[in-house]
Motif scaffolding. Structure first.
Motif, PDB file in Angstrom:
ATOM      1  N   THR A 105     -39.541  40.080 -21.937  1.00  0.00           N
ATOM      2  CA  THR A 105     -39.347  39.744 -20.523  1.00  0.00           C
ATOM      3  C   THR A 105     -39.817  40.900 -19.644  1.00  0.00           C
ATOM      4  O   THR A 105     -40.913  40.862 -19.094  1.00  0.00           O
ATOM      5  N   ALA A 106     -39.000  41.940 -19.535  1.00  0.00           N
ATOM      6  CA  ALA A 106     -39.415  43.113 -18.762  1.00  0.00           C
ATOM      7  C   ALA A 106     -40.105  44.143 -19.647  1.00  0.00           C
ATOM      8  O   ALA A 106     -40.723  45.082 -19.154  1.00  0.00           O
ATOM      9  N   GLY A 107     -39.967  43.984 -20.969  1.00  0.00           N
ATOM     10  CA  GLY A 107     -40.598  44.911 -21.898  1.00  0.00           C
ATOM     11  C   GLY A 107     -39.740  46.107 -22.263  1.00  0.00           C
ATOM     12  O   GLY A 107     -40.133  46.926 -23.093  1.00  0.00           O
ATOM     13  N   THR A 111     -34.037  28.728 -12.173  1.00  0.00           N
ATOM     14  CA  THR A 111     -34.247  29.992 -11.482  1.00  0.00           C
ATOM     15  C   THR A 111     -34.239  31.125 -12.488  1.00  0.00           C
ATOM     16  O   THR A 111     -33.267  31.321 -13.223  1.00  0.00           O
ATOM     17  N   LEU A 112     -35.328  31.872 -12.551  1.00  0.00           N
ATOM     18  CA  LEU A 112     -35.433  33.007 -13.462  1.00  0.00           C
ATOM     19  C   LEU A 112     -34.866  34.263 -12.811  1.00  0.00           C
ATOM     20  O   LEU A 112     -34.582  34.284 -11.610  1.00  0.00           O
ATOM     21  N   LYS A 113     -34.687  35.321 -13.612  1.00  0.00           N
ATOM     22  CA  LYS A 113     -34.211  36.590 -13.074  1.00  0.00           C
ATOM     23  C   LYS A 113     -35.128  37.113 -11.982  1.00  0.00           C
ATOM     24  O   LYS A 113     -34.698  37.794 -11.056  1.00  0.00           O
ATOM     25  N   SER A 114     -36.412  36.796 -12.102  1.00  0.00           N
ATOM     26  CA  SER A 114     -37.401  37.237 -11.117  1.00  0.00           C
ATOM     27  C   SER A 114     -37.270  36.499  -9.798  1.00  0.00           C
ATOM     28  O   SER A 114     -37.873  36.881  -8.791  1.00  0.00           O
ATOM     29  N   LEU A 159     -41.993  33.618 -27.804  1.00  0.00           N
ATOM     30  CA  LEU A 159     -42.591  32.948 -26.638  1.00  0.00           C
ATOM     31  C   LEU A 159     -43.289  33.942 -25.726  1.00  0.00           C
ATOM     32  O   LEU A 159     -42.731  34.984 -25.381  1.00  0.00           O
ATOM     33  N   ASP A 160     -44.512  33.616 -25.343  1.00  0.00           N
ATOM     34  CA  ASP A 160     -45.228  34.349 -24.299  1.00  0.00           C
ATOM     35  C   ASP A 160     -45.340  33.421 -23.104  1.00  0.00           C
ATOM     36  O   ASP A 160     -46.064  32.418 -23.144  1.00  0.00           O
ATOM     37  N   ARG A 182     -47.734  36.655 -14.725  1.00  0.00           N
ATOM     38  CA  ARG A 182     -48.003  37.970 -14.157  1.00  0.00           C
ATOM     39  C   ARG A 182     -46.702  38.684 -13.835  1.00  0.00           C
ATOM     40  O   ARG A 182     -45.699  38.059 -13.499  1.00  0.00           O
ATOM     41  N   GLY A 183     -46.753  40.001 -13.953  1.00  0.00           N
ATOM     42  CA  GLY A 183     -45.626  40.814 -13.523  1.00  0.00           C
ATOM     43  C   GLY A 183     -45.839  41.212 -12.076  1.00  0.00           C
ATOM     44  O   GLY A 183     -46.191  40.388 -11.232  1.00  0.00           O
ATOM     45  N   ALA A 184     -45.653  42.495 -11.784  1.00  0.00           N
ATOM     46  CA  ALA A 184     -45.853  42.974 -10.413  1.00  0.00           C
ATOM     47  C   ALA A 184     -47.332  42.980 -10.041  1.00  0.00           C
ATOM     48  O   ALA A 184     -47.693  42.823  -8.876  1.00  0.00           O
TER      49      ALA A 184
END
Length: 228
Positions: A142-144, A28-31, A168-169, A173-175
């Motif tokens: 991650t969030a930049g 489970t990621l932070k997202s 790592l990339d 997709r973000g939002a």
């Protein structure tokens, strides 16, 4: 399409470490997303592992900037590596050392979390950034937020962010339709170079015949991946 040689090397190193740095399963990621893999770069925590990681970084950097560290390098080539505190500090020092071993001598510096008001003072340790084109080094965007802060530090010191290199990339997709990496590239008008991309992990799994893990990665990429 196969993974780059340096991506494959670091993937294999990550899987063979005593504490597996790259794991497959369900995480489970932070997202809130359920990821089929997890890459913990904090576990590159021995001299041998750091050497392997810095070597892969050096490969990726020289692939992106072939003239880096050469006397003949043009004005657009980065001259200084910058590692934001704290994770970037050992990383940028190790990469600069590995580049020097290959005959590419470049400056490196990092920032303190708190400005020093005695001795030489200031918040930057190492090579001066003023008037230099700077390559920012980090593990994962991650969030930049951290990379944008590093860019502000470079600019505040009179340097110019010439590029960013990360370990790592995840190519997610973000939002919106873009990934955080793509958003950073657009916002800062710089190139982001990655040692490993999600596509490299998928390709490596295919090359090794690890089809169950590859299928899970491809399904995840179909759901959350960016459009190439």
């Amino acid at each position: 399409m196969s993974a780059t040689s340096y991506a494959a090397a670091i993937i294999e190193t990550a899987l063979s470490a005593e504490q597996p740095i790259l794991r497959f399963g369900s995480f489970t990621l932070k997202s809130g997303r359920q990821s089929p893999y997890f890459f913990n770069f904090g576990l590159f925590n021995t001299g041998a592992l750091l050497l392997a990681l810095s070597s892969a970084f050096a490969d990726a950097i020289l692939a992106a900037y072939p003239d880096l560290g050469l006397a003949s390098a043009g004005p657009d080539v980065p001259r200084v590596l910058f590692g934001p505190a704290y994770k970037g500090i050992p990383l940028v020092a190790a990469i600069a050392t590995e580049l020097a071993r290959r005959g590419r001598d470049v400056g490196y510096s990092y920032n303190r979390k708190e400005k020093k008001d005695h001795g030489e003072g200031g918040s930057i340790v190492g090579a001066p950034l003023a008037g230099q084109r700077v390559l920012i080094v980090d593990d994962v965007i991650t969030a930049g937020t951290a990379i944008r802060e590093a860019h502000k530090v470079v600019e505040a010191e009179g340097g110019k962010t010439a590029g960013i290199v990360e370990a790592l990339d995840r190519e997610e997709r973000g939002a919106g339709e873009l990934s955080t990496v793509q958003e950073v590239e657009e916002e800062l008008a710089v190139k982001v170079t990655s040692v490993v991309k999600m596509r490299d992990i998928v390709a490596w799994l295919g090359d090794k015949g690890k089809l169950d893990e590859m299928k899970a990665m491809e399904e995840y990429r179909a759901q959350w991946g960016i459009k190439n």
